[in-house]
Write a protein that holds these residues in place. Structure first.
Motif, PDB file in Angstrom:
ATOM      1  N   GLU A  32     -15.324  -0.860  -6.176  1.00  0.00           N
ATOM      2  CA  GLU A  32     -16.149   0.123  -5.467  1.00  0.00           C
ATOM      3  C   GLU A  32     -15.327   1.204  -4.773  1.00  0.00           C
ATOM      4  O   GLU A  32     -15.678   2.383  -4.817  1.00  0.00           O
ATOM      5  N   ASN A  33     -14.217   0.782  -4.140  1.00  0.00           N
ATOM      6  CA  ASN A  33     -13.527   1.696  -3.223  1.00  0.00           C
ATOM      7  C   ASN A  33     -12.032   1.873  -3.473  1.00  0.00           C
ATOM      8  O   ASN A  33     -11.404   2.693  -2.805  1.00  0.00           O
ATOM      9  N   GLY A  34     -11.446   1.111  -4.401  1.00  0.00           N
ATOM     10  CA  GLY A  34     -10.020   1.243  -4.651  1.00  0.00           C
ATOM     11  C   GLY A  34      -9.177   0.315  -3.790  1.00  0.00           C
ATOM     12  O   GLY A  34      -9.668  -0.319  -2.853  1.00  0.00           O
ATOM     13  N   PHE A  35      -7.903   0.232  -4.112  1.00  0.00           N
ATOM     14  CA  PHE A  35      -6.985  -0.670  -3.411  1.00  0.00           C
ATOM     15  C   PHE A  35      -6.753  -0.250  -1.967  1.00  0.00           C
ATOM     16  O   PHE A  35      -6.659  -1.084  -1.066  1.00  0.00           O
ATOM     17  N   GLU A  36      -6.627   1.065  -1.744  1.00  0.00           N
ATOM     18  CA  GLU A  36      -6.228   1.559  -0.437  1.00  0.00           C
ATOM     19  C   GLU A  36      -7.253   1.233   0.642  1.00  0.00           C
ATOM     20  O   GLU A  36      -6.918   1.198   1.827  1.00  0.00           O
ATOM     21  N   ASN A  37      -8.496   1.013   0.234  1.00  0.00           N
ATOM     22  CA  ASN A  37      -9.563   0.804   1.208  1.00  0.00           C
ATOM     23  C   ASN A  37      -9.834  -0.667   1.507  1.00  0.00           C
ATOM     24  O   ASN A  37     -10.831  -0.989   2.152  1.00  0.00           O
ATOM     25  N   ILE A  38      -8.966  -1.544   1.040  1.00  0.00           N
ATOM     26  CA  ILE A  38      -9.083  -2.954   1.388  1.00  0.00           C
ATOM     27  C   ILE A  38      -8.552  -3.141   2.809  1.00  0.00           C
ATOM     28  O   ILE A  38      -7.384  -2.872   3.094  1.00  0.00           O
ATOM     29  N   ARG A  39      -9.408  -3.566   3.714  1.00  0.00           N
ATOM     30  CA  ARG A  39      -9.037  -3.843   5.107  1.00  0.00           C
ATOM     31  C   ARG A  39      -9.338  -5.308   5.396  1.00  0.00           C
ATOM     32  O   ARG A  39     -10.458  -5.762   5.191  1.00  0.00           O
ATOM     33  N   MET A  40      -8.351  -6.025   5.869  1.00  0.00           N
ATOM     34  CA  MET A  40      -8.491  -7.467   6.031  1.00  0.00           C
ATOM     35  C   MET A  40      -9.624  -7.823   6.994  1.00  0.00           C
ATOM     36  O   MET A  40     -10.380  -8.764   6.741  1.00  0.00           O
ATOM     37  N   ARG A 120       0.302   5.815 -10.267  1.00  0.00           N
ATOM     38  CA  ARG A 120       0.701   6.600  -9.093  1.00  0.00           C
ATOM     39  C   ARG A 120       2.220   6.674  -8.997  1.00  0.00           C
ATOM     40  O   ARG A 120       2.928   5.728  -9.353  1.00  0.00           O
ATOM     41  N   PRO A 121       2.761   7.801  -8.484  1.00  0.00           N
ATOM     42  CA  PRO A 121       4.225   7.914  -8.343  1.00  0.00           C
ATOM     43  C   PRO A 121       4.823   6.826  -7.453  1.00  0.00           C
ATOM     44  O   PRO A 121       5.907   6.316  -7.722  1.00  0.00           O
ATOM     45  N   LYS A 122       4.101   6.462  -6.390  1.00  0.00           N
ATOM     46  CA  LYS A 122       4.569   5.408  -5.504  1.00  0.00           C
ATOM     47  C   LYS A 122       3.539   4.287  -5.522  1.00  0.00           C
ATOM     48  O   LYS A 122       2.395   4.476  -5.123  1.00  0.00           O
ATOM     49  N   VAL A 123       3.962   3.154  -6.005  1.00  0.00           N
ATOM     50  CA  VAL A 123       3.043   2.018  -6.141  1.00  0.00           C
ATOM     51  C   VAL A 123       3.754   0.763  -5.649  1.00  0.00           C
ATOM     52  O   VAL A 123       4.961   0.593  -5.849  1.00  0.00           O
ATOM     53  N   ASP A 124       3.009  -0.095  -4.972  1.00  0.00           N
ATOM     54  CA  ASP A 124       3.582  -1.339  -4.469  1.00  0.00           C
ATOM     55  C   ASP A 124       4.142  -2.152  -5.639  1.00  0.00           C
ATOM     56  O   ASP A 124       3.427  -2.429  -6.604  1.00  0.00           O
ATOM     57  N   PRO A 125       5.414  -2.536  -5.576  1.00  0.00           N
ATOM     58  CA  PRO A 125       6.026  -3.232  -6.725  1.00  0.00           C
ATOM     59  C   PRO A 125       5.376  -4.572  -7.043  1.00  0.00           C
ATOM     60  O   PRO A 125       5.343  -4.986  -8.201  1.00  0.00           O
ATOM     61  N   ILE A 126       4.849  -5.254  -6.027  1.00  0.00           N
ATOM     62  CA  ILE A 126       4.188  -6.539  -6.285  1.00  0.00           C
ATOM     63  C   ILE A 126       2.947  -6.328  -7.129  1.00  0.00           C
ATOM     64  O   ILE A 126       2.707  -7.026  -8.124  1.00  0.00           O
TER      65      ILE A 126
END
Length: 234
Positions: A32-40, A120-126
């Motif tokens: 729905e909202n993408g990775f960046e919008n995951i808030r614990m 994306r140019p900068k992406v979390d390696p995990i």
């Protein structure tokens, strides 16, 4: 990358069920909202658990997202790898691409979210590792099978080749997501691109088999399905 430990495997059934529920809800939010919008904190509220429960289960936000992705990739493609283990390299390749494409078409919103993040140019390696490494390893395994037949070019390094093929095929999926390709064209385009790459690093009968796929991918799908339908639909 998130991995199941022996302790996790011994968890009670209700704990495993809660973990699966958290993964499913997280996946919905990603779509729905993408990775960046995951808030614990927000995720915990939606799951009906304490924030500490999320951290106890997964360690961190990125490890939680990685667990969702790994669950998807291994759940979808692990059984297929086992069922096609004894097939020749070209048939293994067809089964993976056709099955993956079926799922991509069925989950276009989720696919768009995952691949937009991947490029994306900068992406979390995990997180990149989860999206990239499992599929790359599968293609590298096909290249290694070709080598065991004595039909892989000497200059090919299977791991690097598998990585390159995955990136190329993901880029084609992005072109489809952008609207520059009809859904009906996705299967043949992915098969042709991947088969061309495999033909380029192969020789002998294996090269001929991949050239036939590249020349007529739709016939290759039909022939593989007729010969062994369960290999494509696990």
């Amino acid at each position: 990358m998130a991995r199941k430990t022996s302790a996790q495997n011994r968890r009670p059934a209700h704990t495993l069920a809660r973990r699966r529920e958290i993964l499913d809800i997280t996946r919905q939010i990603i779509t729905e909202n993408g990775f960046e919008n995951i808030r614990m904190r927000e995720l915990a509220k939606r799951c009906g658990v304490a924030v500490t429960t999320l951290y106890n289960h997964f360690g961190s936000r990125d490890e939680l997202i990685a667990a969702v992705l790994e669950n998807d990739f291994r759940g979808l493609y692990g059984p297929l790898s086992q069922k096609t283990a004894d097939l020749p390299p070209d048939r293994k390749f067809i089964s993976r691409v056709v099955y993956a494409c079926d799922n991509i078409l069925a989950m276009s919103d989720y696919t768009a979210t995952v691949l937009t993040f991947y490029f994306r140019p900068k992406v979390d390696p995990i997180l990149r590792s989860v999206v990239h490494d499992y599929v790359a390893g599968d293609f590298a395994g096909i290249a290694q099978a070709i080598a065991e037949l004595g039909e892989l070019q000497d200059w090919v390094e299977p791991a690097d080749f598998g990585s390159d093929v995955v990136t190329q095929l993901y880029a084609i999926v992005i072109i489809w997501l952008q609207g520059y390709m009809l859904p009906s064209a996705l299967h043949p385009r992915l098969l042709r691109a991947g088969a061309t790459a495999f033909a380029g690093v192969s020789k002998g009968k294996t090269r001929e088999a991949f050239e036939r796929i590249a020349a007529d991918p739709l016939s290759a799908i039909h022939d593989a399905a007729t010969a062994s339908a369960p290999a494509i639909r696990p």
